[in-house]
Design a protein around this motif. Structure first.
Motif, PDB file in Angstrom:
ATOM      1  N   MET A 128     -37.637  20.499 -21.198  1.00  0.00           N
ATOM      2  CA  MET A 128     -37.008  19.217 -21.073  1.00  0.00           C
ATOM      3  C   MET A 128     -35.488  19.401 -21.047  1.00  0.00           C
ATOM      4  O   MET A 128     -34.946  20.218 -21.757  1.00  0.00           O
ATOM      5  CB  MET A 128     -37.407  18.334 -22.266  1.00  0.00           C
ATOM      6  N   GLU A 129     -34.841  18.648 -20.188  1.00  0.00           N
ATOM      7  CA  GLU A 129     -33.386  18.750 -20.075  1.00  0.00           C
ATOM      8  C   GLU A 129     -32.797  17.352 -19.971  1.00  0.00           C
ATOM      9  O   GLU A 129     -33.334  16.481 -19.295  1.00  0.00           O
ATOM     10  CB  GLU A 129     -33.026  19.559 -18.830  1.00  0.00           C
ATOM     11  N   ASP A 130     -31.693  17.144 -20.679  1.00  0.00           N
ATOM     12  CA  ASP A 130     -30.967  15.887 -20.539  1.00  0.00           C
ATOM     13  C   ASP A 130     -29.477  16.156 -20.672  1.00  0.00           C
ATOM     14  O   ASP A 130     -29.058  17.191 -21.158  1.00  0.00           O
ATOM     15  CB  ASP A 130     -31.433  14.831 -21.548  1.00  0.00           C
ATOM     16  N   GLU A 131     -28.685  15.215 -20.179  1.00  0.00           N
ATOM     17  CA  GLU A 131     -27.235  15.364 -20.215  1.00  0.00           C
ATOM     18  C   GLU A 131     -26.617  14.129 -20.849  1.00  0.00           C
ATOM     19  O   GLU A 131     -26.949  12.996 -20.493  1.00  0.00           O
ATOM     20  CB  GLU A 131     -26.681  15.551 -18.801  1.00  0.00           C
ATOM     21  N   TYR A 168     -36.526  24.451 -24.430  1.00  0.00           N
ATOM     22  CA  TYR A 168     -37.509  25.334 -23.821  1.00  0.00           C
ATOM     23  C   TYR A 168     -38.807  25.337 -24.617  1.00  0.00           C
ATOM     24  O   TYR A 168     -39.890  25.436 -24.053  1.00  0.00           O
ATOM     25  CB  TYR A 168     -36.951  26.748 -23.709  1.00  0.00           C
ATOM     26  N   SER A 169     -38.693  25.260 -25.938  1.00  0.00           N
ATOM     27  CA  SER A 169     -39.844  25.196 -26.838  1.00  0.00           C
ATOM     28  C   SER A 169     -39.329  24.649 -28.167  1.00  0.00           C
ATOM     29  O   SER A 169     -38.126  24.488 -28.335  1.00  0.00           O
ATOM     30  CB  SER A 169     -40.463  26.586 -27.018  1.00  0.00           C
ATOM     31  N   PRO A 170     -40.221  24.371 -29.124  1.00  0.00           N
ATOM     32  CA  PRO A 170     -39.724  23.888 -30.420  1.00  0.00           C
ATOM     33  C   PRO A 170     -38.820  24.892 -31.141  1.00  0.00           C
ATOM     34  O   PRO A 170     -38.038  24.524 -32.001  1.00  0.00           O
ATOM     35  CB  PRO A 170     -41.003  23.651 -31.227  1.00  0.00           C
ATOM     36  N   SER A 171     -38.891  26.161 -30.753  1.00  0.00           N
ATOM     37  CA  SER A 171     -38.088  27.180 -31.423  1.00  0.00           C
ATOM     38  C   SER A 171     -36.977  27.763 -30.552  1.00  0.00           C
ATOM     39  O   SER A 171     -36.331  28.726 -30.940  1.00  0.00           O
ATOM     40  CB  SER A 171     -38.997  28.310 -31.898  1.00  0.00           C
ATOM     41  N   CYS A 172     -36.748  27.169 -29.380  1.00  0.00           N
ATOM     42  CA  CYS A 172     -35.726  27.678 -28.462  1.00  0.00           C
ATOM     43  C   CYS A 172     -35.026  26.514 -27.771  1.00  0.00           C
ATOM     44  O   CYS A 172     -35.665  25.738 -27.051  1.00  0.00           O
ATOM     45  CB  CYS A 172     -36.365  28.598 -27.429  1.00  0.00           C
ATOM     46  N   THR A 208     -21.672  27.731 -23.948  1.00  0.00           N
ATOM     47  CA  THR A 208     -23.115  27.588 -24.140  1.00  0.00           C
ATOM     48  C   THR A 208     -23.538  28.198 -25.469  1.00  0.00           C
ATOM     49  O   THR A 208     -23.071  29.275 -25.838  1.00  0.00           O
ATOM     50  CB  THR A 208     -23.877  28.282 -22.995  1.00  0.00           C
ATOM     51  N   LEU A 209     -24.425  27.489 -26.162  1.00  0.00           N
ATOM     52  CA  LEU A 209     -25.036  27.986 -27.391  1.00  0.00           C
ATOM     53  C   LEU A 209     -26.542  28.001 -27.166  1.00  0.00           C
ATOM     54  O   LEU A 209     -27.126  26.965 -26.860  1.00  0.00           O
ATOM     55  CB  LEU A 209     -24.690  27.078 -28.570  1.00  0.00           C
ATOM     56  N   LEU A 210     -27.139  29.173 -27.245  1.00  0.00           N
ATOM     57  CA  LEU A 210     -28.584  29.335 -27.104  1.00  0.00           C
ATOM     58  C   LEU A 210     -29.114  29.812 -28.438  1.00  0.00           C
ATOM     59  O   LEU A 210     -28.661  30.828 -28.958  1.00  0.00           O
ATOM     60  CB  LEU A 210     -28.906  30.351 -26.006  1.00  0.00           C
ATOM     61  N   ILE A 211     -30.075  29.064 -29.002  1.00  0.00           N
ATOM     62  CA  ILE A 211     -30.622  29.436 -30.310  1.00  0.00           C
ATOM     63  C   ILE A 211     -32.130  29.628 -30.179  1.00  0.00           C
ATOM     64  O   ILE A 211     -32.840  28.759 -29.680  1.00  0.00           O
ATOM     65  CB  ILE A 211     -30.256  28.387 -31.389  1.00  0.00           C
ATOM     66  N   ILE A 212     -32.580  30.801 -30.614  1.00  0.00           N
ATOM     67  CA  ILE A 212     -34.004  31.152 -30.614  1.00  0.00           C
ATOM     68  C   ILE A 212     -34.340  31.585 -32.027  1.00  0.00           C
ATOM     69  O   ILE A 212     -33.742  32.531 -32.549  1.00  0.00           O
ATOM     70  CB  ILE A 212     -34.311  32.285 -29.616  1.00  0.00           C
ATOM     71  N   ASP A 213     -35.303  30.913 -32.653  1.00  0.00           N
ATOM     72  CA  ASP A 213     -35.518  31.124 -34.085  1.00  0.00           C
ATOM     73  C   ASP A 213     -35.924  32.542 -34.463  1.00  0.00           C
ATOM     74  O   ASP A 213     -35.580  33.022 -35.522  1.00  0.00           O
ATOM     75  CB  ASP A 213     -36.495  30.100 -34.656  1.00  0.00           C
TER      76      ASP A 213
END
Length: 188
Positions: A1-4, A22-26, A89-94
């Protein structure tokens, strides 16, 4: 899902925050700054060239005009390659960590990766900047020598300087992932 979503920076300029789930953890957050304006570029160029033309009329040396053109071009290239950041950009993957990427106007990218084991927390901090209080998002890193200590504070979105409402959106999402990561059982 993507929104701006549209937000503003501390100066009132427009910022665009793209959220990608991308997922609940990413999750990825991309904060875009306004592009270089033609008006500011033209005004700086005209100022430098008018000053050079003024010196040329006094000295009658054509090297001054050539030097002004050369300095203007080098200054613009240096600004686009080392200073003007178009996107952060901040990308967080648990399970892996946090990746911070800065994209410059020239196309150059700078990336920093922080392993999730080193991340203590993500917080909103405040600072005094140019006679006003501003807020910024930062990542607290664990101190290997002291389990309750903090070894480093890594600020996020340094160039864009978004206002608090934008930071709260990113903060809440990061806290959801950090809570999910802490709740997940660790296997030996």
């Amino acid at each position: 899902m993507e929104d701006e979503l549209s937000f503003s920076d501390i100066y009132g300029g427009r910022l665009a925050l793209q959220r990608r789930y991308y997922s609940p953890s990413c999750r990825e957050f991309c904060l875009s700054c306004p592009r270089l304006s033609l008006r500011s570029l033209t005004s700086v160029t005209c100022t430098v060239w008018l000053a050079a033309y003024g010196l040329f009329t006094l000295c009658e040396n054509s090297m001054i005009l050539s030097a002004a053109i050369f300095i203007t071009l080098l200054g613009l290239l240096g600004y686009l390659h080392f200073v003007k950041i178009d996107q952060e950009t901040l990308l967080i993957i648990d399970s892996l960590g946090i990746q911070l990427t800065s994209s410059y106007a020239s196309g150059k990218e700078s990336t920093t990766f922080i392993e999730m084991g080193k991340v203590k927390d993500v917080i909103i901090n405040e600072a005094i900047y140019m006679q006003k209080v501003i807020y910024y998002l930062c990542i607290l890193l664990n101190d290997p020598a002291d389990p309750h200590g903090i070894s480093q504070v890594v600020p996020v979105f340094q160039s864009a300087k978004p206002r608090l409402d934008c930071l709260i959106e990113v903060y809440r999402s990061c806290q959801e992932i950090l809570a999910h990561q802490k709740a997940a059982p660790t296997s030996p």
